[in-house]
Design a protein around this motif. Structure first.
Motif, PDB file in Angstrom:
ATOM      1  N   ASP A  64      16.781 -36.888  25.479  1.00 53.04           N
ATOM      2  CA  ASP A  64      18.222 -36.633  25.503  1.00 53.04           C
ATOM      3  C   ASP A  64      18.524 -35.345  26.275  1.00 53.04           C
ATOM      4  OD1 ASP A  64      20.707 -37.821  23.632  1.00 53.04           O
ATOM      5  OD2 ASP A  64      20.996 -35.753  24.309  1.00 53.04           O
ATOM      6  N   GLU A  65      17.708 -34.318  26.038  1.00 54.56           N
ATOM      7  CA  GLU A  65      17.894 -33.045  26.740  1.00 54.56           C
ATOM      8  C   GLU A  65      17.553 -33.165  28.223  1.00 54.56           C
ATOM      9  OE1 GLU A  65      15.454 -30.276  24.674  1.00 54.56           O
ATOM     10  OE2 GLU A  65      16.573 -30.417  22.785  1.00 54.56           O
ATOM     11  N   ALA A  66      16.428 -33.822  28.528  1.00 58.02           N
ATOM     12  CA  ALA A  66      15.978 -33.940  29.915  1.00 58.02           C
ATOM     13  C   ALA A  66      16.959 -34.734  30.771  1.00 58.02           C
ATOM     14  CB  ALA A  66      14.596 -34.600  29.955  1.00 58.02           C
ATOM     15  N   LEU A  67      17.589 -35.738  30.173  1.00 58.12           N
ATOM     16  CA  LEU A  67      18.510 -36.605  30.916  1.00 58.12           C
ATOM     17  C   LEU A  67      19.964 -36.176  30.768  1.00 58.12           C
ATOM     18  CD1 LEU A  67      16.864 -40.043  30.042  1.00 58.12           C
ATOM     19  CD2 LEU A  67      16.660 -38.758  32.176  1.00 58.12           C
ATOM     20  N   LYS A  68      20.172 -35.056  30.034  1.00 53.62           N
ATOM     21  CA  LYS A  68      21.534 -34.546  29.811  1.00 53.62           C
ATOM     22  C   LYS A  68      22.437 -35.647  29.254  1.00 53.62           C
ATOM     23  CE  LYS A  68      21.320 -30.899  33.342  1.00 53.62           C
ATOM     24  NZ  LYS A  68      19.868 -30.989  33.537  1.00 53.62           N
ATOM     25  N   ALA A  69      21.932 -36.312  28.213  1.00 49.16           N
ATOM     26  CA  ALA A  69      22.641 -37.446  27.611  1.00 49.16           C
ATOM     27  C   ALA A  69      23.695 -37.013  26.597  1.00 49.16           C
ATOM     28  CB  ALA A  69      21.645 -38.389  26.941  1.00 49.16           C
ATOM     29  N   HIS A  70      23.718 -35.722  26.244  1.00 47.39           N
ATOM     30  CA  HIS A  70      24.723 -35.188  25.324  1.00 47.39           C
ATOM     31  C   HIS A  70      24.785 -35.943  23.993  1.00 47.39           C
ATOM     32  CE1 HIS A  70      26.050 -32.739  28.685  1.00 47.39           C
ATOM     33  NE2 HIS A  70      26.230 -33.829  29.410  1.00 47.39           N
ATOM     34  N   GLY A  71      23.605 -36.293  23.479  1.00 44.82           N
ATOM     35  CA  GLY A  71      23.542 -36.940  22.172  1.00 44.82           C
ATOM     36  C   GLY A  71      23.567 -38.449  22.201  1.00 44.82           C
ATOM     37  N   ARG A  72      23.800 -39.050  23.367  1.00 44.16           N
ATOM     38  CA  ARG A  72      23.885 -40.506  23.469  1.00 44.16           C
ATOM     39  C   ARG A  72      22.599 -41.172  22.998  1.00 44.16           C
ATOM     40  NH1 ARG A  72      26.626 -45.266  23.563  1.00 44.16           N
ATOM     41  NH2 ARG A  72      25.650 -46.789  24.936  1.00 44.16           N
ATOM     42  N   LEU A  73      21.448 -40.692  23.467  1.00 40.70           N
ATOM     43  CA  LEU A  73      20.184 -41.298  23.070  1.00 40.70           C
ATOM     44  C   LEU A  73      19.886 -41.044  21.599  1.00 40.70           C
ATOM     45  CD1 LEU A  73      17.954 -40.527  26.194  1.00 40.70           C
ATOM     46  CD2 LEU A  73      18.923 -42.730  25.508  1.00 40.70           C
ATOM     47  N   GLN A  74      20.223 -39.862  21.103  1.00 45.79           N
ATOM     48  CA  GLN A  74      19.974 -39.569  19.694  1.00 45.79           C
ATOM     49  C   GLN A  74      20.812 -40.460  18.789  1.00 45.79           C
ATOM     50  OE1 GLN A  74      19.111 -35.336  18.595  1.00 45.79           O
ATOM     51  NE2 GLN A  74      19.962 -34.889  20.629  1.00 45.79           N
ATOM     52  N   ASN A  75      22.022 -40.798  19.239  1.00 42.41           N
ATOM     53  CA  ASN A  75      22.861 -41.706  18.455  1.00 42.41           C
ATOM     54  C   ASN A  75      22.298 -43.117  18.428  1.00 42.41           C
ATOM     55  OD1 ASN A  75      24.735 -39.721  17.834  1.00 42.41           O
ATOM     56  ND2 ASN A  75      26.035 -40.179  19.598  1.00 42.41           N
ATOM     57  N   LEU A  76      21.530 -43.470  19.467  1.00 31.68           N
ATOM     58  CA  LEU A  76      20.946 -44.814  19.545  1.00 31.68           C
ATOM     59  C   LEU A  76      19.539 -44.892  18.969  1.00 31.68           C
ATOM     60  CD1 LEU A  76      21.981 -46.031  23.121  1.00 31.68           C
ATOM     61  CD2 LEU A  76      22.818 -46.904  20.948  1.00 31.68           C
ATOM     62  N   TRP A  77      19.002 -43.757  18.516  1.00 32.32           N
ATOM     63  CA  TRP A  77      17.624 -43.755  18.023  1.00 32.32           C
ATOM     64  C   TRP A  77      17.438 -44.815  16.937  1.00 32.32           C
ATOM     65  CZ3 TRP A  77      15.379 -40.895  13.470  1.00 32.32           C
ATOM     66  CH2 TRP A  77      13.970 -41.010  13.447  1.00 32.32           C
ATOM     67  N   PRO A  78      16.486 -45.747  17.114  1.00 35.45           N
ATOM     68  CA  PRO A  78      16.297 -46.847  16.154  1.00 35.45           C
ATOM     69  C   PRO A  78      15.987 -46.389  14.735  1.00 35.45           C
ATOM     70  CG  PRO A  78      15.144 -47.308  18.202  1.00 35.45           C
ATOM     71  CD  PRO A  78      15.603 -45.882  18.290  1.00 35.45           C
ATOM     72  N   GLY A  79      15.474 -45.161  14.565  1.00 34.51           N
ATOM     73  CA  GLY A  79      15.130 -44.697  13.224  1.00 34.51           C
ATOM     74  C   GLY A  79      16.277 -44.064  12.480  1.00 34.51           C
ATOM     75  N   ALA A  80      17.431 -43.926  13.152  1.00 37.33           N
ATOM     76  CA  ALA A  80      18.568 -43.274  12.493  1.00 37.33           C
ATOM     77  C   ALA A  80      19.143 -44.169  11.407  1.00 37.33           C
ATOM     78  CB  ALA A  80      19.647 -42.955  13.525  1.00 37.33           C
ATOM     79  N   LYS A  81      19.551 -43.563  10.316  1.00 30.82           N
ATOM     80  CA  LYS A  81      20.200 -44.304   9.239  1.00 30.82           C
ATOM     81  C   LYS A  81      21.684 -44.373   9.542  1.00 30.82           C
ATOM     82  CE  LYS A  81      16.900 -43.155   5.570  1.00 30.82           C
ATOM     83  NZ  LYS A  81      16.718 -42.555   4.240  1.00 30.82           N
ATOM     84  N   ARG A  82      22.186 -45.580   9.667  1.00 30.99           N
ATOM     85  CA  ARG A  82      23.584 -45.761  10.034  1.00 30.99           C
ATOM     86  C   ARG A  82      24.306 -46.566   8.969  1.00 30.99           C
ATOM     87  NH1 ARG A  82      20.637 -46.844  14.758  1.00 30.99           N
ATOM     88  NH2 ARG A  82      21.070 -45.422  16.477  1.00 30.99           N
ATOM     89  N   ALA A  83      25.592 -46.250   8.812  1.00 27.86           N
ATOM     90  CA  ALA A  83      26.417 -47.055   7.918  1.00 27.86           C
ATOM     91  C   ALA A  83      26.745 -48.381   8.583  1.00 27.86           C
ATOM     92  CB  ALA A  83      27.717 -46.318   7.582  1.00 27.86           C
ATOM     93  N   GLN A  84      26.690 -48.408   9.924  1.00 30.10           N
ATOM     94  CA  GLN A  84      26.949 -49.626  10.651  1.00 30.10           C
ATOM     95  C   GLN A  84      25.922 -49.750  11.766  1.00 30.10           C
ATOM     96  OE1 GLN A  84      31.012 -48.908  11.583  1.00 30.10           O
ATOM     97  NE2 GLN A  84      30.587 -47.549  13.291  1.00 30.10           N
ATOM     98  N   PRO A  85      25.576 -50.962  12.180  1.00 31.76           N
ATOM     99  CA  PRO A  85      24.539 -51.154  13.188  1.00 31.76           C
ATOM    100  C   PRO A  85      24.951 -50.606  14.545  1.00 31.76           C
ATOM    101  CG  PRO A  85      25.652 -53.219  12.685  1.00 31.76           C
ATOM    102  CD  PRO A  85      26.133 -52.230  11.674  1.00 31.76           C
TER     103      PRO A  85
END
Length: 267
Positions: A64-85
């Protein structure tokens, strides 16, 4: 034996990989260069992009840092616990930015028009049942979507609701009375239009399910299609064009906005 990966986890990994590859390409960075930036090999980056390897949290943060994604990749991380998919999160993000929203719902009141009590009753009917904390999180996310009505400029929102959704008694007579009154109140806003598709119109082209379209700009439109356990944002011009025609046909079958509010009030 390693734990079996669920279809949802596989889908999330492939979505992450697709976005990682897209952002890496836009950044003119090779797999080898991204591997060096994240402490992994070129082969591992390739496996993650293909969805064959689940990214670690550390890899996700560094990428995310290397590609300057501004959190986009971290929001898509498959291991994240989400209230919605993730696929619903993607749609909600687009919905919040849309200039025009078209929605037809045959079974339930559209989420953007749901009252708090109605939303809680619908979420409470989920099966398998949601844990209390999870249900509360889903409820809060659904209510948060309605903040787009306070946006400046406010998006144009066009809703068509099947008569069956209006007559389905969710949570009792008093709750439904308040829900229907809430729809009438919301429809008083200048950029909100509600139409009812009555039973008497018979068969129509959207009997196979909901229809949601978003105009992001004058030149960009998309369709959101959802099935149990999955959802997809579609940008194919042919599909979008067909769905726009379909929505236009539904509007021609539905009661006019004034007739629709009279109908809802009569219920």
């Amino acid at each position: 034996m390693p734990p079996k990966t669920s279809p949802a986890e596989l889908a999330a990994a492939k979505q992450f990989g697709h976005e990682l590859r897209r952002m890496r390409t836009l950044s003119d960075m090779s797999q080898l260069e991204l591997g060096r930036a994240t402490g992994t090999s070129k082969q591992q980056v390739g496996a993650i992009e293909r969805g064959n390897r689940r990214p670690s949290k550390r890899f996700t943060q560094l990428a995310d840092e290397a590609l300057k994604a501004h959190g986009r990749l971290q929001n898509l991380w498959p291991g994240a616990k989400r209230a919605q998919p993730w696929w619903l999160e993607e749609f909600v993000e687009l919905e919040a930015k849309a200039q025009v929203i078209y929605e037809f719902q045959p079974q339930a009141i559209p989420g953007l028009l749901q009252s708090e009590d109605y939303a809680r009753a619908v979420i409470g009917a989920s099966f398998p049942p949601l844990m209390e904390e999870e249900a509360q999180s889903v409820f809060e996310d659904r209510m948060a979507r309605q903040q787009l009505f306070n946006r400046v400029p406010t998006p144009l929102t066009l809703f068509i609701i099947d008569e069956g959704a209006l007559r389905r008694r969710i949570g009792g007579a008093e709750l439904m009375r308040k829900q229907l009154a809430s729809i009438v109140d919301r429809a008083q806003q200048p950029r909100v239009q509600v139409q009812v598709l009555p039973f008497e119109r018979g068969a129509h082209s959207a009997m196979n399910g909901p229809l949601v379209l978003l105009d992001m700009s004058h030149a960009e439109s998309l369709v959101y299609a959802e099935t149990p356990g999955a959802g997809q944002v579609i940008t194919d011009a042919h599909v979008v064009g067909n769905c726009q025609q379909q929505f236009g046909h539904l509007r021609s079958l539905a009661l006019s906005p004034d007739q629709s509010l009279e109908f809802i009030t009569s219920l």
